[in-house]
Design a protein around this motif. Structure first.
Motif, short mmCIF file in Angstrom:
data_model
loop_
_atom_site.label_atom_id
_atom_site.label_comp_id
_atom_site.label_asym_id
_atom_site.label_seq_id
_atom_site.Cartn_x
_atom_site.Cartn_y
_atom_site.Cartn_z
N GLY A 103 23.30 8.90 -4.20
CA GLY A 103 23.10 8.79 -2.76
C GLY A 103 21.64 8.81 -2.37
O GLY A 103 21.30 8.53 -1.22
N ASP A 104 20.78 9.12 -3.32
CA ASP A 104 19.34 9.15 -3.06
C ASP A 104 18.75 7.75 -3.28
O ASP A 104 19.34 6.89 -3.94
CB ASP A 104 18.67 10.17 -3.99
CG ASP A 104 17.26 10.53 -3.51
OD1 ASP A 104 16.67 9.70 -2.80
OD2 ASP A 104 16.76 11.61 -3.86
N ALA A 105 17.55 7.55 -2.77
CA ALA A 105 16.91 6.25 -2.92
C ALA A 105 16.51 5.97 -4.36
O ALA A 105 16.34 4.82 -4.76
CB ALA A 105 15.67 6.18 -2.02
N HIS A 106 16.36 7.03 -5.17
CA HIS A 106 15.91 6.86 -6.55
C HIS A 106 17.07 6.70 -7.53
O HIS A 106 16.84 6.55 -8.73
CB HIS A 106 15.06 8.06 -6.99
CG HIS A 106 13.81 8.22 -6.18
ND1 HIS A 106 12.77 7.32 -6.23
CD2 HIS A 106 13.44 9.18 -5.28
CE1 HIS A 106 11.80 7.72 -5.42
NE2 HIS A 106 12.19 8.85 -4.82
N GLN A 107 18.32 6.74 -7.05
CA GLN A 107 19.46 6.62 -7.96
C GLN A 107 19.42 5.30 -8.73
O GLN A 107 19.62 5.26 -9.95
CB GLN A 107 20.76 6.73 -7.18
CG GLN A 107 22.00 6.55 -8.09
CD GLN A 107 23.30 6.60 -7.29
OE1 GLN A 107 23.28 6.82 -6.07
NE2 GLN A 107 24.41 6.39 -7.96
N LYS A 108 19.14 4.21 -8.01
CA LYS A 108 19.11 2.90 -8.65
C LYS A 108 17.98 2.81 -9.69
O LYS A 108 18.15 2.19 -10.75
CB LYS A 108 18.94 1.81 -7.59
CG LYS A 108 19.04 0.40 -8.16
CD LYS A 108 18.95 -0.63 -7.06
CE LYS A 108 19.07 -2.05 -7.63
NZ LYS A 108 18.99 -3.09 -6.58
N ASP A 109 16.87 3.44 -9.39
CA ASP A 109 15.77 3.42 -10.34
C ASP A 109 16.14 4.11 -11.64
O ASP A 109 15.84 3.62 -12.74
CB ASP A 109 14.53 4.08 -9.73
CG ASP A 109 14.00 3.32 -8.52
OD1 ASP A 109 14.24 2.10 -8.45
OD2 ASP A 109 13.36 3.94 -7.66
N PHE A 110 16.81 5.27 -11.52
CA PHE A 110 17.22 5.99 -12.73
C PHE A 110 18.27 5.20 -13.51
O PHE A 110 18.26 5.20 -14.76
CB PHE A 110 17.78 7.37 -12.35
CG PHE A 110 16.71 8.33 -11.89
CD1 PHE A 110 15.54 8.51 -12.61
CD2 PHE A 110 16.88 9.06 -10.71
CE1 PHE A 110 14.57 9.40 -12.19
CE2 PHE A 110 15.91 9.95 -10.28
CZ PHE A 110 14.75 10.11 -11.01
N GLU A 111 19.17 4.53 -12.82
CA GLU A 111 20.18 3.73 -13.51
C GLU A 111 19.52 2.56 -14.26
O GLU A 111 19.90 2.24 -15.39
CB GLU A 111 21.21 3.21 -12.52
CG GLU A 111 22.09 4.31 -11.94
CD GLU A 111 23.03 3.79 -10.86
OE1 GLU A 111 22.82 2.63 -10.42
OE2 GLU A 111 23.95 4.53 -10.45
N GLU A 112 18.53 1.92 -13.61
CA GLU A 112 17.82 0.83 -14.29
C GLU A 112 17.04 1.34 -15.49
O GLU A 112 16.95 0.66 -16.53
CB GLU A 112 16.88 0.14 -13.29
CG GLU A 112 17.60 -0.65 -12.22
CD GLU A 112 16.62 -1.29 -11.24
OE1 GLU A 112 15.40 -1.00 -11.35
OE2 GLU A 112 17.07 -2.07 -10.38
#
Length: 379
Positions: free
Chosen positions: A215-224
């Motif tokens: 739900g945080d803005a950095h979730q996608k970055d960590f997944e990538e």
């Protein structure tokens, strides 16, 4: 008694000349000329319209054909037959038959010898030629034929000797290439096991952070980041050479005590000194040091059994220095050690693949191996 030192450049130049094939060809020509020139007085007295000077020039020209003996061995052979028929000179034919046997093998030598015997027999039947080399057939068989057979036989023996040396050199070269290839595979295994483990940890950590940042803005970055780590691990698997029955990764500096204990059990005590800074370096560098020390201890056990070995590992500036020293035995072992002679190639491949240098040298009764590896740290 004092000796004047030879300048290294002059010594290298002399060595190059001493082993130069062209130099050996020139020496062969001079040797043939030196032997033939002994016949000049007889040639000048014979009825062949030659004086001492012209006979010398003719023999010198004939002997110069031996300069071509490697590339065109039939040229000195034809010249030798001409000298034999014109001047009754048998010296040159010996060099020519040896040349054919040495550089063209048995078949060429046999053919050339048979032709020589046939030509010589024909000349033997002509007036004047036997007067210098015997008057009966037994003289011909006891002198002319053995000259050719012996010269050709020695040449064929030298040809086979050269083949044996060439095959031995090829075997050593193939063994060295195999050792280098095996060491590259070993390096690849170490890279896969050590770097792959770190990539796995990175992927797992990134997935954990992605879950925590849901739900945080950095979730996608960590997944990538997790996907990138998994793809890198997959590329590592596909790129590096792996075997189904591969061994475990090469140990690091912690495995040196085991090597020292094994060496001591074989009768060679080991004095091991490892700097604390070296233990903080990357596993790949530690694995390279382990590999160098392992090979050095093995060589010491083979070539200097029972003598102490000193292993020193330090960090000097930006270099990780590994030095292994062992005294040279005063008398060689009773039995020659069983060795493939490829250990140095393996060590050098391991060290140079990581941007380092390796030097192995004897001196002052001590054999020293020094390996320098970049630490990878900015100091």
């Amino acid at each position: 008694m004092f000796r004047l030192p030879v300048l290294p450049a002059l010594r290298r130049r002399v060595d190059r000349w001493a082993v130069s094939p062209r130099a050996l060809d020139v020496i062969a020509g001079l040797s043939a000329f030196g032997l033939m020139v002994l016949d000049v007085p007889g040639l000048a007295r014979a009825d062949n319209s030659l004086s001492g000077v012209t006979a010398t020039l003719v023999l010198a020209a004939g002997a110069s054909a031996l300069v071509l003996r490697r590339r065109l061995p039939w040229v000195p052979y034809v010249v030798a037959l001409g000298l034999m028929g014109w001047l009754h000179e048998l010296t040159m034919i010996q060099f020519a038959l040896y040349t054919l046997g040495r550089y063209r093998g048995r078949r060429a030598a046999v053919a050339a010898t048979l032709l020589y015997v046939a030509v010589a027999y024909g000349l033997f039947q002509t007036p004047g030629w036997p007067a210098r080399h015997g008057d009966t057939l037994s003289d011909f068989l006891s002198l002319v034929v053995p000259i050719g057979v012996l010269a050709a036989g020695v040449g064929v023996a030298a040809y086979r000797h050269d083949l044996v040396h060439a095959l031995e050199a090829q075997r050593r070269e193939a063994a060295a290439r195999q050792a280098v290839q095996e060491e590259r595979i070993s390096v690849g295994r170490d890279v896969h096991d050590l770097v792959g483990r770190e990539l796995t940890v990175l992927a797992v950590r990134a997935e954990v952070l992605a879950v925590r940042a849901r739900g945080d803005a950095h979730q996608k970055d960590f997944e990538e980041l997790a996907d990138t780590a998994r793809r890198a691990h997959l590329m590592l698997n596909e790129t590096l050479v792996r075997r189904a029955d591969r061994d475990a990764a090469t140990p690091g500096l912690e495995g040196l005590t085991v090597l020292a204990a094994e060496s001591e059990r074989m009768g060679s005590p080991v004095e091991l000194a490892v700097a604390a800074e070296a233990k903080a370096l990357s596993p790949l560098r530690q694995a390279a040091v382990h590999r160098v020390v392992q090979e050095c201890l093995t060589n010491a056990a083979k070539h200097a059994p029972g003598l102490p070995v000193t292993v020193t590992i330090t960090v000097e500036g930006r270099d990780l220095r590994t030095e292994v020293r062992n005294p040279l035995p005063k008398t060689p072992p009773d039995r020659a050690p069983v060795s493939t002679g490829t250990g140095l190639f393996s060590m050098e491949e391991r060290v140079t693949s990581m941007g380092g240098t390796l030097r192995a040298r004897p001196g002052d009764g001590v054999y020293t191996v020094t390996a320098l590896l970049p630490t990878g740290l900015d100091r």
